[in-house]
Design a protein around this motif. Structure first.
Motif, PDB file in Angstrom:
ATOM      1  N   ALA A  38      43.766  35.128  41.509  1.00  0.00           N
ATOM      2  CA  ALA A  38      43.450  36.541  41.220  1.00  0.00           C
ATOM      3  C   ALA A  38      41.963  36.822  41.446  1.00  0.00           C
ATOM      4  O   ALA A  38      41.591  37.908  41.906  1.00  0.00           O
ATOM      5  CB  ALA A  38      43.837  36.871  39.779  1.00  0.00           C
ATOM      6  N   VAL A  39      41.125  35.858  41.136  1.00  0.00           N
ATOM      7  CA  VAL A  39      39.675  36.034  41.308  1.00  0.00           C
ATOM      8  C   VAL A  39      39.312  35.945  42.788  1.00  0.00           C
ATOM      9  O   VAL A  39      38.537  36.767  43.313  1.00  0.00           O
ATOM     10  CB  VAL A  39      38.912  34.970  40.472  1.00  0.00           C
ATOM     11  CG1 VAL A  39      37.428  34.954  40.819  1.00  0.00           C
ATOM     12  CG2 VAL A  39      39.122  35.241  38.987  1.00  0.00           C
ATOM     13  N   ILE A  40      39.899  34.962  43.452  1.00  0.00           N
ATOM     14  CA  ILE A  40      39.641  34.798  44.891  1.00  0.00           C
ATOM     15  C   ILE A  40      40.084  36.069  45.630  1.00  0.00           C
ATOM     16  O   ILE A  40      39.370  36.589  46.500  1.00  0.00           O
ATOM     17  CB  ILE A  40      40.380  33.537  45.406  1.00  0.00           C
ATOM     18  CG1 ILE A  40      39.871  32.295  44.666  1.00  0.00           C
ATOM     19  CG2 ILE A  40      40.226  33.385  46.923  1.00  0.00           C
ATOM     20  CD1 ILE A  40      40.736  31.059  44.812  1.00  0.00           C
ATOM     21  N   ASP A  41      41.237  36.608  45.241  1.00  0.00           N
ATOM     22  CA  ASP A  41      41.757  37.825  45.881  1.00  0.00           C
ATOM     23  C   ASP A  41      40.847  39.025  45.636  1.00  0.00           C
ATOM     24  O   ASP A  41      40.642  39.849  46.531  1.00  0.00           O
ATOM     25  CB  ASP A  41      43.169  38.156  45.352  1.00  0.00           C
ATOM     26  CG  ASP A  41      44.216  37.177  45.867  1.00  0.00           C
ATOM     27  OD1 ASP A  41      43.910  36.416  46.807  1.00  0.00           O
ATOM     28  OD2 ASP A  41      45.333  37.173  45.312  1.00  0.00           O
ATOM     29  N   ALA A  42      40.327  39.142  44.421  1.00  0.00           N
ATOM     30  CA  ALA A  42      39.479  40.305  44.095  1.00  0.00           C
ATOM     31  C   ALA A  42      38.209  40.291  44.942  1.00  0.00           C
ATOM     32  O   ALA A  42      37.747  41.342  45.411  1.00  0.00           O
ATOM     33  CB  ALA A  42      39.138  40.308  42.610  1.00  0.00           C
TER      34      ALA A  42
END
Ligand code: PMP
Length: 405
Positions: A38-42
């Protein structure tokens, strides 16, 4: 909600890596945590969809970037239970947060003044105050710990006086894992009228932090220890204190009116945030917090407590191991030494088996000297570690012992 550690692990792509053909056993989260998808995607989404500078452009991309960036500030504000979103100042990390406060403090200290810290500080929460005191001719006082690595409350009280201007201590010790009674310490320190700063670098990732319940003036932490990216951190400060704090870095964004020979400052939070910020970092940290808040935090805390309990139990039973830091209330960290073995060699042998730990002085040289050692090997645990990984650590340690013995 039942807690499924394997489902949680599946959200962290790096945890399926192999090191020399062996499954990675990542036990260095006190240095930096791994990042969920989720962090990598954001972060990817910011750069692929709305990369632009914030607060400046009269165009759609800048508006969208600003919205995401300021939404991240709201996430932090909610996470630490700030009274107002303007109390959240972006920094590059805990170190910069503490430097921001120390820089302002140095301008306010008199030679009669005192600053109080503890024997268990990370260098970031020690050298910074040394420098502030040195600039002003003020005195730095150090509260003692006992041999288990717990703060000696009587010694803490003894350091305080009407001369104390600021008291700083860690929420959780990075070298020992000791959890400090921060509400009690804050209450004691505040009775002198001093400002209180909590170094939350190691405290932030183990559950909710409620700055209002703590009662401190400042709480500092880094995004990368909270499943977020490096290069972004937070200084939370009480509004009235921050609003009167001397500005430190100057430049774009933090001003109100500028003449050739003078300038006035903008309102919080901008007055303490000069220049183009780490936009992607802030958005990544916001995503980390939103991700974390979706978890069952009580279950995570129970899981973490099991990990450290299992590690300490096996550590106590391990012949030839000296545990460094045996506080009753500890979390996340098991520091240790093996008889007749250099921690660096232990770390090297563990790495060959896929087990990643930290070795050395833990950025706490005075603490190591106080304990009569040069450094430690340190295994640190996070929510995504398993009890099987704790066992894998000890299997690797048995091998290290046989090779080094
Ligand atoms: N304080 C403590 C207790 C820490 O563990 C750390 C990081 N190891 C810091 C401060 C400094 O954090 P950073 O390097 O992210 O600024």
């Amino acid at each position: 909600m039942t807690f499924d550690v394997n489902a949680l692990r599946a959200e962290f792509p790096i945890l399926s890596r192999k090191i020399d053909g062996k499954p990675l056993v990542y036990l260095d989260s006190a240095a930096s945590t791994q990042k969920p998808q989720a962090v990598i995607d954001a972060i990817t989404s910011f750069y692929t969809e709305c990369n632009a500078n914030v607060h400046r452009g009269a165009h759609a991309l800048s508006d969208e970037a600003t919205r995401r960036y300021e939404k991240a500030r709201d996430s932090v504000s909610k996470f630490v239970n700030a009274n107002r979103r303007e109390e959240v100042i972006w920094t590059s990390g805990t170190t910069e947060s503490i430097n921001l406060v120390a820089n302002g403090l140095a301008q306010r200290l008199d030679p009669n003044d005192e600053v109080v810290v503890t024997e268990m500080e990370h260098h970031a929460n020690l050298v910074t105050w040394q420098q502030a005191c040195e600039k002003a001719g003020a005195t730095l006082k150090i509260a003692k710990i006992n041999d288990a690595g717990e703060l000696d409350i009587e010694s803490f009280k003894d350091q305080l006086s009407e001369r104390t201007r600021l008291v700083a201590f860690p929420h959780v010790s990075n070298a020992l894992g000791t959890v400090n009674p921060i509400v009690e310490l804050t209450q004691i320190a505040k009775s002198t009228g001093a400002w209180v700063l909590v170094d939350g670098a190691q405290g932030i990732a183990h559950g909710g932090v409620d700055v209002q319940a703590i009662g401190c003036d400042f709480y500092a932490f880094s995004g990368h220890k909270l499943f977020g990216p490096t290069g972004i951190g937070v200084l939370w400060g009480r509004f009235d204190v921050l609003n009167a704090w001397p500005v430190w870095q100057t430049g774009g964004e933090m001003i109100s009116d500028v003449e050739y020979l003078s300038a006035t400052w903008g309102a919080l939070p901008n007055r303490l945030e000069a220049g183009t910020p780490n936009i992607a970092g802030a958005i990544g940290l916001g995503a980390a917090i939103e991700w974390f808040l979706q978890q069952d935090i009580t279950a995570l805390q129970q899981h973490e407590a099991q990990l450290i309990a299992s590690a300490m139990e096996q550590g106590e039973a391990f012949e030839g191991m000296r545990l460094v830091g045996t506080a009753k209330n500890k979390i996340g960290v098991m520091s240790f030494l093996l008889d007749n073995a250099h921690p660096g060699d232990v770390g090297f042998i563990l790495d060959r088996q896929g087990v990643a730990i930290r070795t050395g002085d833990n950025c706490a040289q005075p603490l190591m000297k106080r304990l009569g050692i040069g450094g430690t090997a340190r295994a640190s645990f996070s929510i995504y570690n398993t009890l099987e990984e704790v066992d894998a650590l000890f299997a690797a340690l048995r091998k290290a012992k046989s090779m080094l013995g």
